[in-house]
Design an enzyme around this catalytic site. Structure first.
Site, PDB file in Angstrom:
ATOM      1  CE  LYS A  26      30.670  38.012  39.048  1.00 49.97           C
ATOM      2  NZ  LYS A  26      31.555  38.975  38.661  1.00 49.97           N
ATOM      3  CG  ASN A  27      34.019  36.370  36.554  1.00 47.65           C
ATOM      4  OD1 ASN A  27      32.862  37.277  36.752  1.00 47.65           O
ATOM      5  ND2 ASN A  27      34.928  36.236  37.575  1.00 47.65           N
TER       6      ASN A  27
ATOM      7  NE  ARG B 204      38.490  47.419  38.396  1.00 43.33           N
ATOM      8  CZ  ARG B 204      38.996  46.739  37.229  1.00 43.33           C
ATOM      9  NH1 ARG B 204      38.852  45.629  36.613  1.00 43.33           N
ATOM     10  NH2 ARG B 204      40.207  47.537  37.000  1.00 43.33           N
TER      11      ARG B 204
ATOM     12  CB  CYS C   8      36.710  47.903  43.447  1.00 41.82           C
ATOM     13  SG  CYS C   8      38.038  46.571  43.230  1.00 41.82           S
TER      14      CYS C   8
ATOM     15  NE  ARG D  68      39.735  43.924  40.204  1.00 40.25           N
ATOM     16  CZ  ARG D  68      38.353  43.291  40.241  1.00 40.25           C
ATOM     17  NH1 ARG D  68      37.639  43.597  41.158  1.00 40.25           N
ATOM     18  NH2 ARG D  68      38.330  42.349  39.421  1.00 40.25           N
TER      19      ARG D  68
ATOM     20  CG  ASP E 145      37.293  35.321  41.503  1.00 43.00           C
ATOM     21  OD1 ASP E 145      37.805  36.308  42.199  1.00 43.00           O
ATOM     22  OD2 ASP E 145      36.906  35.515  40.378  1.00 43.00           O
TER      23      ASP E 145
ATOM     24  CB  VAL F  83      45.552  38.013  41.825  1.00 45.27           C
ATOM     25  CG1 VAL F  83      44.858  38.366  40.818  1.00 45.27           C
ATOM     26  CG2 VAL F  83      46.359  36.503  41.482  1.00 45.27           C
TER      27      VAL F  83
ATOM     28  NE  ARG G 186      29.309  42.778  41.727  1.00 46.74           N
ATOM     29  CZ  ARG G 186      30.560  42.612  41.995  1.00 46.74           C
ATOM     30  NH1 ARG G 186      31.204  43.098  42.944  1.00 46.74           N
ATOM     31  NH2 ARG G 186      31.092  42.319  40.925  1.00 46.74           N
TER      32      ARG G 186
HETATM   33  C1  UD1 Z   1      38.924  39.035  36.731  1.00 46.49           C
HETATM   34  C2  UD1 Z   1      37.505  38.395  37.244  1.00 46.49           C
HETATM   35  C3  UD1 Z   1      37.669  38.468  38.809  1.00 46.49           C
HETATM   36  C4  UD1 Z   1      39.211  37.781  39.074  1.00 46.49           C
HETATM   37  C5  UD1 Z   1      40.098  38.287  38.346  1.00 46.49           C
HETATM   38  C6  UD1 Z   1      41.443  37.437  38.510  1.00 46.49           C
HETATM   39  C7  UD1 Z   1      35.542  39.349  35.637  1.00 46.49           C
HETATM   40  C8  UD1 Z   1      34.491  39.827  35.370  1.00 46.49           C
HETATM   41  N1  UD1 Z   1      36.293  39.372  36.581  1.00 46.49           N
HETATM   42  O1  UD1 Z   1      38.753  40.312  36.934  1.00 46.49           O
HETATM   43  O2  UD1 Z   1      36.648  37.856  39.269  1.00 46.49           O
HETATM   44  O3  UD1 Z   1      39.117  37.930  40.559  1.00 46.49           O
HETATM   45  O4  UD1 Z   1      39.935  38.260  36.928  1.00 46.49           O
HETATM   46  O5  UD1 Z   1      41.384  36.282  38.234  1.00 46.49           O
HETATM   47  O6  UD1 Z   1      36.184  38.276  34.833  1.00 46.49           O
HETATM   48  N2  UD1 Z   1      45.731  44.849  36.386  1.00 46.49           N
HETATM   49  C9  UD1 Z   1      46.672  45.861  36.045  1.00 46.49           C
HETATM   50  N3  UD1 Z   1      46.188  46.658  35.017  1.00 46.49           N
HETATM   51  C10 UD1 Z   1      45.253  46.155  34.068  1.00 46.49           C
HETATM   52  C11 UD1 Z   1      44.557  45.024  34.452  1.00 46.49           C
HETATM   53  C12 UD1 Z   1      44.710  44.258  35.766  1.00 46.49           C
HETATM   54  O7  UD1 Z   1      47.494  46.198  36.975  1.00 46.49           O
HETATM   55  O8  UD1 Z   1      45.080  46.998  33.137  1.00 46.49           O
HETATM   56  C13 UD1 Z   1      46.060  44.060  37.613  1.00 46.49           C
HETATM   57  C14 UD1 Z   1      45.232  43.763  38.427  1.00 46.49           C
HETATM   58  O9  UD1 Z   1      44.963  45.001  39.343  1.00 46.49           O
HETATM   59  C15 UD1 Z   1      45.139  42.639  39.310  1.00 46.49           C
HETATM   60  C16 UD1 Z   1      45.746  41.746  38.182  1.00 46.49           C
HETATM   61  O10 UD1 Z   1      46.281  42.607  37.095  1.00 46.49           O
HETATM   62  O11 UD1 Z   1      46.163  42.988  40.588  1.00 46.49           O
HETATM   63  C17 UD1 Z   1      44.818  40.716  37.680  1.00 46.49           C
HETATM   64  O12 UD1 Z   1      43.650  41.467  37.364  1.00 46.49           O
HETATM   65  P1  UD1 Z   1      42.733  40.787  35.999  1.00 46.49           P
HETATM   66  O13 UD1 Z   1      43.100  39.636  35.630  1.00 46.49           O
HETATM   67  O14 UD1 Z   1      42.659  41.882  35.050  1.00 46.49           O
HETATM   68  O15 UD1 Z   1      41.263  40.955  36.787  1.00 46.49           O
HETATM   69  P2  UD1 Z   1      39.968  41.521  36.026  1.00 46.49           P
HETATM   70  O16 UD1 Z   1      39.807  41.003  34.725  1.00 46.49           O
HETATM   71  O17 UD1 Z   1      39.271  42.677  36.512  1.00 46.49           O
END
Ligand code: UD1
Length: 417
Positions: free
Chosen positions: A22-23, A92, A116, A121, A304, A326, A396
């Protein structure tokens, strides 16, 4: 609303085929917006998040056709640049339309995702990166409005590795003028999968899978013809289920290299792991050993897989300390695991799990995708019956979950509420 009913106690055995990730599929679907022509993306899992992505592609003007697990997408004319709140709040990852739309048509309007279940996030790092590429970003009535005549390459150092941020920026930079360097980039296998697809489209990308990715902008790209990688998290979930039910399962289609830290922890917990040519065989231990884990960006232990591993540790022979670094609020499954008899204490981002001799089935409620998976696994290893409600979370992210588990010998079924 449907629920999943599990009569626990059966050891899982046999073979299970892992679906497409999915990701990985989500950013790949959005990346098709970069180029006109007919894209073909195969091994796309049949999941609710994929439906949402397809809907969003339709809204912005793409034609999406399905042929089994393949999607054929033609995005010759971009009709709209907007990702509406109703879609973004259900998924998201919809924010991943920002990069491709901005690169292709120079503007995008995307609802802010809001909070969420697993934490705040934010998407500030996506926005900061796009600004560095020359975009103007405004926030208006809950929407991000991004504009750029032409994106220009830049040197971007992420404050922390972000998977979605790295993907959004990598996609956008493909059509930017000049060279972009993404430092402190996410190293997840899904980032590599996206880079490989983009390279196939004619993008010039090096370093994906390391913390420094270099993208040399090109003027145009061709449509992609690509096969989505296997879902390492789905694979890991079946592996934990095999270990926890003292089973013997061959998880087919996944490579150990995508799951190294997780596999070494599963081994430490006593499971026998055998790498085969077509997958990974997991044999559950008689005694589950308690081990400590700390979630971290790849190649660390994946957040995850934290909830599922915690379920396993609930039956450990001692005490396990689980640190979630994380996401700030990713222990929603703890209260539900406690209902099954688990002994878990939370202190901030650390959960201490004291193993118990057995779990006992109960009605529980799914709270997010991976939390739901942990409850299903725990139900499989519990005595009596466990009913998991709010299973739309599972839909999902897990394709044909009950069917796959039934084939491994689990007594599990979906029942209309
Ligand atoms: C992706 C995965 C999710 C997984 C996560 C971490 C997808 C669709 N989802 O989510 O399943 O749990 O990676 O492996 O691929 N952050 C900020 N600012 C930002 C972006 C992120 O502060 O602009 C923080 C987030 O709140 C979190 C950390 O960075 O604490 C990592 O998040 P991120 O790697 O961006 O996760 P996603 O891409 O949303």
């Amino acid at each position: 609303m449907d629920k999943i009913v599990i009569h626990g106690g059966n050891s899982l055995s046999g073979e299970v085929e892992v679906s497409g990730a999915k990701n990985a599929a989500l950013p790949l679907l959005f990346a098709t917006l970069l180029a006109p022509g007919k894209h073909r993306l195969c091994n796309v899992p049949a999941l609710r998040d994929i439906e949402t992505a397809a809907k969003l592609l339709g809204i912005v003007g793409a034609d999406v056709q399905r042929d089994g697990d393949c999607f054929e997408i033609t995005a010759d004319d971009i009709r709209s640049d907007e990702a509406p709140y109703d879609l973004v709040r259900t998924m998201r990852a919809s924010v991943l339309v920002l990069g491709p739309l901005l690169a292709r048509v120079g503007h995008a309007r995307v609802s802010l995702p809001g909070g969420c279940a697993i934490g705040a996030r934010p998407i500030n790092l996506h926005l900061k990166g796009l600004e560095a590429l020359g975009a103007t970003i405004d926030l208006d009535h809950g929407y991000v409005e991004a504009r750029a005549e032409k994106l220009r390459g830049a040197h971007i150092a992420f404050d922390m590795p972000t998977v979605g941020g790295t993907e959004n920026l990598m996609i956008a930079a493909c059509l930017a003028e000049g060279t972009t360097v993404l430092d402190n980039a996410a190293r997840e296998p899904e980032v590599i999968d996206l880079a490989n697809a983009l390279i196939g489209m004619g993008a010039k990308i090096t370093g994906a899978g390391t913390d420094s990715i270099v993208i040399e902008g090109v003027d145009s790209l061709q449509p992609m013809d690509y096969r989505v990688m296997a879902d390492r998290i789905e694979a890991g979930t079946y592996m934990v289920a095999a270990a926890m039910t003292r089973g013997d399962v061959l998880v087919k289609g996944v490579e150990a290299s995508a799951l190294e830290t997780f596999l070494s922890k599963l081994r430490e917990a006593g499971a026998v792991i055998e790498e085969k040519s077509d997958g990974i065989r997991v044999i559950g231990p008689e005694t589950i050993r308690s081990v400590n884990i700390k979630t971290q960006p790849h190649p660390g232990f994946p957040t995850d897989m934290q909830a599922q591993f915690m379920a396993l540790m609930a039956l450990g022979d001692g005490t396990s300390v689980i640190s979630e670094t994380v996401f700030e609020n990713r222990f929603m499954h703890v209260c539900e695991l406690q209902r099954l008899g688990a002994d878990i204490v939370i202190d901030g981002h650390v959960a201490t799990v004291r193993g118990v001799n057995g779990l006992c089935g109960a009605p529980v409620m799914a709270t997010d995708l991976r939390a739901s998976a942990s409850l299903v696994i725990a139900g499989l290893a519990s005595e009596n019956t466990t009913e998991v409600s709010r299973i739309y979370h599972l839909d999902r992210g897990y394709e044909k979950l009950e069917e796959k588990l039934q084939r491994l010998g689990a007594a599990i079924e979906r029942q209309p509420a």
